[in-house]
Design a protein around this motif. Structure first.
Motif, PDB file in Angstrom:
ATOM      1  N   VAL A  80      42.051  -9.560  69.948  1.00  0.00           N
ATOM      2  CA  VAL A  80      41.902  -8.067  69.710  1.00  0.00           C
ATOM      3  C   VAL A  80      41.043  -7.460  69.026  1.00  0.00           C
ATOM      4  CG1 VAL A  80      43.707  -6.148  69.310  1.00  0.00           C
ATOM      5  CG2 VAL A  80      44.448  -8.348  70.663  1.00  0.00           C
ATOM      6  N   ARG A  81      40.820  -7.860  68.097  1.00  0.00           N
ATOM      7  CA  ARG A  81      39.796  -7.202  66.936  1.00  0.00           C
ATOM      8  C   ARG A  81      38.247  -7.338  67.470  1.00  0.00           C
ATOM      9  NH1 ARG A  81      44.346  -8.219  64.556  1.00  0.00           N
ATOM     10  NH2 ARG A  81      44.800  -6.852  62.715  1.00  0.00           N
ATOM     11  N   GLU A  82      38.053  -8.656  68.188  1.00  0.00           N
ATOM     12  CA  GLU A  82      36.804  -8.699  68.749  1.00  0.00           C
ATOM     13  C   GLU A  82      36.480  -7.673  69.887  1.00  0.00           C
ATOM     14  OE1 GLU A  82      36.432 -12.769  69.931  1.00  0.00           O
ATOM     15  OE2 GLU A  82      35.978 -13.432  67.794  1.00  0.00           O
ATOM     16  N   ARG A  83      37.573  -7.577  70.761  1.00  0.00           N
ATOM     17  CA  ARG A  83      37.307  -6.686  71.803  1.00  0.00           C
ATOM     18  C   ARG A  83      37.278  -5.035  71.387  1.00  0.00           C
ATOM     19  NH1 ARG A  83      36.599  -9.011  76.861  1.00  0.00           N
ATOM     20  NH2 ARG A  83      37.354  -7.199  77.675  1.00  0.00           N
ATOM     21  N   LEU A  84      37.880  -4.708  70.129  1.00  0.00           N
ATOM     22  CA  LEU A  84      37.895  -3.415  69.648  1.00  0.00           C
ATOM     23  C   LEU A  84      36.596  -3.219  69.205  1.00  0.00           C
ATOM     24  CD1 LEU A  84      41.421  -3.006  68.058  1.00  0.00           C
ATOM     25  CD2 LEU A  84      40.440  -1.908  70.318  1.00  0.00           C
TER      26      LEU A  84
END
Length: 164
Positions: A80-84
């Motif tokens: 999730v953090r990588e995508r954000l």
């Protein structure tokens, strides 16, 4: 009633009330996010927390990935953090995870035509139960009593009574 009896009663009531509390209601919500997962940008981190609070841990199944210590939950938090960080919007992150893991990854499934039966079944069952109850009550009101005996049945009963 003596002092010890009253004390035992009060302690018993307190124990019953404490046992009736939902599990974890006296403990603050602990997040399983590790310090190495936290993003430097507070706005992105807030979005990540918001998203991960609505995503189901596929191992624990009744916990969000934010609350789970499972390895898969950690991988999902990092994803999730990588995508954000890559610039995805919240909806794009959710769509990516749903395409990869299915609707089950959402703690609160979306309403769409594919799961309409899932959402409508409780309502249909309640309506059907109400209709059944109304029909049953109406049919009982119409039934006034037992049907009259036919002359043949009355003759048989009279014969049985005379035999005694």
């Amino acid at each position: 009633m003596g002092f010890l009896s009253r004390l035992a009663l009060v302690l018993g009531v307190c124990a019953a009330l404490f046992a009736a509390l939902p599990a974890g209601s006296l403990i603050s919500s602990a997040h399983a996010v590790n310090p190495d997962e936290v993003l430097d940008d507070p706005a992105l981190e807030a979005r990540a927390r918001e998203l991960s609070a609505g995503l189901r841990c596929l191992v624990c199944q009744n916990q969000s990935i934010d609350d789970s210590n499972a390895d898969l939950a950690k991988d999902l938090r990092v994803l999730v953090r990588e995508r954000l960080v890559a610039g995805d919007t919240n909806d794009e992150v959710i769509d990516y995870l749903v395409s990869r893991y299915g609707e089950f990854v959402l703690l609160q499934p979306r309403f769409d035509w594919a799961n309409l039966a899932l959402w409508a079944t409780p309502i249909i069952v309640l309506i059907a139960g109400a209709v059944f109850a109304l029909v049953s009550v109406a049919s009982r009101r119409k039934a006034k009593g037992p049907a009259a005996l036919s002359p043949e049945e009355e003759a048989k009963i009279a014969a049985l009574v005379d035999e005694r």
